[in-house]
Write a protein that holds these residues in place. Sequence first.
Motif, PDB file in Angstrom:
ATOM      1  N   THR A 143       0.839  -1.238  -0.030  1.00  0.00           N
ATOM      2  CA  THR A 143      -0.171   0.054   0.105  1.00  0.00           C
ATOM      3  C   THR A 143       0.867   1.131  -0.017  1.00  0.00           C
ATOM      4  N   ALA A 144       0.355   2.383  -0.627  1.00  0.00           N
ATOM      5  CA  ALA A 144       1.077   3.457  -0.834  1.00  0.00           C
ATOM      6  C   ALA A 144       1.527   4.121   0.347  1.00  0.00           C
ATOM      7  N   ALA A 145       2.760   4.498   0.622  1.00  0.00           N
ATOM      8  CA  ALA A 145       2.961   5.030   2.066  1.00  0.00           C
ATOM      9  C   ALA A 145       2.645   6.576   1.908  1.00  0.00           C
ATOM     10  N   ARG A 146       2.583   7.199   3.003  1.00  0.00           N
ATOM     11  CA  ARG A 146       2.297   8.715   3.016  1.00  0.00           C
ATOM     12  C   ARG A 146       3.298   9.457   1.981  1.00  0.00           C
ATOM     13  N   ALA A 147       2.897   9.920   1.189  1.00  0.00           N
ATOM     14  CA  ALA A 147       3.704  10.782   0.131  1.00  0.00           C
ATOM     15  C   ALA A 147       4.135  12.214   0.525  1.00  0.00           C
ATOM     16  N   THR A 148       5.244  12.588   0.036  1.00  0.00           N
ATOM     17  CA  THR A 148       5.639  14.007   0.367  1.00  0.00           C
ATOM     18  C   THR A 148       4.729  15.013  -0.556  1.00  0.00           C
ATOM     19  N   PRO A 149       4.355  15.986   0.241  1.00  0.00           N
ATOM     20  CA  PRO A 149       3.597  17.133  -0.204  1.00  0.00           C
ATOM     21  C   PRO A 149       3.983  17.435  -1.592  1.00  0.00           C
ATOM     22  N   SER A 206       5.035   4.369  -3.589  1.00  0.00           N
ATOM     23  CA  SER A 206       4.883   5.824  -3.329  1.00  0.00           C
ATOM     24  C   SER A 206       5.667   6.653  -4.334  1.00  0.00           C
ATOM     25  N   PRO A 207       5.493   7.779  -4.637  1.00  0.00           N
ATOM     26  CA  PRO A 207       6.177   8.692  -5.452  1.00  0.00           C
ATOM     27  C   PRO A 207       7.838   8.339  -5.256  1.00  0.00           C
ATOM     28  N   GLU A 208       8.202   8.237  -3.909  1.00  0.00           N
ATOM     29  CA  GLU A 208       9.509   8.113  -3.700  1.00  0.00           C
ATOM     30  C   GLU A 208      10.072   6.743  -3.858  1.00  0.00           C
ATOM     31  N   ASP A 209       9.138   5.936  -3.913  1.00  0.00           N
ATOM     32  CA  ASP A 209       9.585   4.304  -3.824  1.00  0.00           C
ATOM     33  C   ASP A 209       8.618   3.504  -4.664  1.00  0.00           C
ATOM     34  N   PRO A 210       8.328   3.956  -5.964  1.00  0.00           N
ATOM     35  CA  PRO A 210       7.315   3.341  -6.848  1.00  0.00           C
ATOM     36  C   PRO A 210       7.696   1.856  -7.190  1.00  0.00           C
ATOM     37  N   ILE A 211       6.553   0.896  -7.193  1.00  0.00           N
ATOM     38  CA  ILE A 211       6.970  -0.401  -7.428  1.00  0.00           C
ATOM     39  C   ILE A 211       5.874  -0.927  -8.445  1.00  0.00           C
ATOM     40  N   VAL A 212       6.342  -1.815  -9.305  1.00  0.00           N
ATOM     41  CA  VAL A 212       5.471  -2.383 -10.326  1.00  0.00           C
ATOM     42  C   VAL A 212       5.618  -3.908 -10.268  1.00  0.00           C
ATOM     43  N   ASP A 213       4.408  -4.623 -10.361  1.00  0.00           N
ATOM     44  CA  ASP A 213       4.207  -6.026 -10.317  1.00  0.00           C
ATOM     45  C   ASP A 213       3.916  -6.650 -11.481  1.00  0.00           C
ATOM     46  N   PHE A 214       4.639  -7.215 -12.297  1.00  0.00           N
ATOM     47  CA  PHE A 214       4.195  -7.889 -13.566  1.00  0.00           C
ATOM     48  C   PHE A 214       3.765  -9.209 -13.404  1.00  0.00           C
ATOM     49  N   ALA A 267       4.799  15.973  -4.281  1.00  0.00           N
ATOM     50  CA  ALA A 267       5.375  14.644  -5.104  1.00  0.00           C
ATOM     51  C   ALA A 267       4.272  13.918  -5.830  1.00  0.00           C
ATOM     52  N   THR A 268       4.767  13.655  -6.967  1.00  0.00           N
ATOM     53  CA  THR A 268       3.779  12.725  -8.046  1.00  0.00           C
ATOM     54  C   THR A 268       4.259  11.405  -8.439  1.00  0.00           C
ATOM     55  N   MET A 269       3.296  10.615  -8.627  1.00  0.00           N
ATOM     56  CA  MET A 269       3.800   9.217  -9.005  1.00  0.00           C
ATOM     57  C   MET A 269       4.331   9.053 -10.288  1.00  0.00           C
ATOM     58  N   PRO A 270       5.603   8.636 -10.644  1.00  0.00           N
ATOM     59  CA  PRO A 270       5.997   8.279 -12.120  1.00  0.00           C
ATOM     60  C   PRO A 270       5.339   7.445 -12.824  1.00  0.00           C
ATOM     61  N   THR A 271       5.135   7.770 -14.199  1.00  0.00           N
ATOM     62  CA  THR A 271       4.138   6.954 -15.216  1.00  0.00           C
ATOM     63  C   THR A 271       5.230   5.860 -15.619  1.00  0.00           C
ATOM     64  N   LEU A 272       4.268   4.983 -16.008  1.00  0.00           N
ATOM     65  CA  LEU A 272       4.893   3.848 -16.706  1.00  0.00           C
ATOM     66  C   LEU A 272       4.336   3.427 -18.040  1.00  0.00           C
ATOM     67  N   PRO A 273       4.919   3.017 -18.960  1.00  0.00           N
ATOM     68  CA  PRO A 273       4.294   2.734 -20.082  1.00  0.00           C
ATOM     69  C   PRO A 273       3.536   1.089 -20.133  1.00  0.00           C
ATOM     70  N   ASP A 274       2.697   0.913 -20.690  1.00  0.00           N
ATOM     71  CA  ASP A 274       2.083  -0.473 -20.560  1.00  0.00           C
ATOM     72  C   ASP A 274       2.773  -1.388 -21.362  1.00  0.00           C
ATOM     73  N   THR A 333      10.864  -0.283  -8.470  1.00  0.00           N
ATOM     74  CA  THR A 333      11.173  -1.250  -8.029  1.00  0.00           C
ATOM     75  C   THR A 333      10.446  -2.469  -8.712  1.00  0.00           C
ATOM     76  N   VAL A 334      11.131  -3.359  -9.417  1.00  0.00           N
ATOM     77  CA  VAL A 334      10.342  -4.370 -10.274  1.00  0.00           C
ATOM     78  C   VAL A 334       9.921  -5.834  -9.439  1.00  0.00           C
ATOM     79  N   ILE A 335       8.869  -6.380  -9.361  1.00  0.00           N
ATOM     80  CA  ILE A 335       8.726  -7.812  -8.812  1.00  0.00           C
ATOM     81  C   ILE A 335       7.828  -8.253  -9.987  1.00  0.00           C
ATOM     82  N   TYR A 336       7.857  -9.649  -9.985  1.00  0.00           N
ATOM     83  CA  TYR A 336       7.145 -10.294 -10.920  1.00  0.00           C
ATOM     84  C   TYR A 336       6.586 -11.749 -10.451  1.00  0.00           C
TER      85      TYR A 336
END
Length: 318
Positions: A83-89, A146-154, A91-98, A117-120
């Motif tokens: 679950t997303a942690a409390r973000a810095t005021p 979070s914006p400081e530590d974004p994660i993607v799960d494939f 700060a925006t989440m980076p975008t990721l291509p599909d 950070t990539v998990i799969y």
Amino acid sequence: MGAVAAVPLLGLVNDRLGGMALLVALILLWWRNPWPRSGRVVASVAAMALLGAVLPEQPADAPARAANAGAAKPPTRPSRVPTAARATPGATMPTLPDFTGDSLDVAFPKSRRKGFTVIYHDASDQNREVTGRSLWKVCFQVTGGSPEDPIVDFGVVRREEPCPAAEGRTVPWKKMPDVLGLTWRAAVPKVTAAGVPEDDVHAKAAYLNDTLPREGEYDDWRVCRQDPAGGDPLTDEVYLVSLALSSPDHGCPAPDRGRDAYLPDRDDDGDPDYLDPYPGDRNRTRLYPNGIPGDTGGSGGSGGSGDGWRICRHTRWC
């Protein structure tokens, strides 16, 4: 004794509070208490009885409702993304291509360069270990963190596999069509439409002593057997589709003869009668219409069989 008396009062306020009060009262009652043992037993029983008397009665159907509520929840695969942690005021989440449909070996480094950070994991119901990223493709992706530590799960499957309809479902392999009784010309398009390359569709004769004519000359021959069978999944382990054909002149073998069927061969020379230029002469075959070389006991064009033992007559070597 005052703690014991407070138990039912607290039970009236809240059942959990009353239970905690009962536990504390019993500890005080039995730990270094000068009362005689019989008195402590009576006080303990009285406290539990009083608490039970003031607790609200549970509805008769409460257990059934609880069971039905649990059964109504569909089984879901828990998300692997925290679950997303409390973000810095600000700060925006980076975008990721599909990356759906791309190789995991492509999606992994591109996501890392975006700061993720990539998990799969295996997206099918087989729960396989994912090793060798180039061998897997992306079917589903979920971002979080979070914006400081974004994660993607494939969610991935093997590159040659179709994607499941949803996470945790079976791989929807295409099925082998039933082409029994169709001509070779009609059967091949149905098999290739199921995803089998045309070069992987192989024709052979349905009878052991039959021979296919040249390519293009058996288009009207009919399918007597097929491997895989109709309805079988065309998995990545199916490397060849075999169709056993027979000429329309003599049809398919009887089912009880299976794969060991032979066409009539009166002179037992290995040539079925319909192909044998001399069906009554063991000495003359399609390969040797003028007689087998070195077979001096032959009859030439007379159809006789000669005398004595001959290797071609008494074996299947010729």
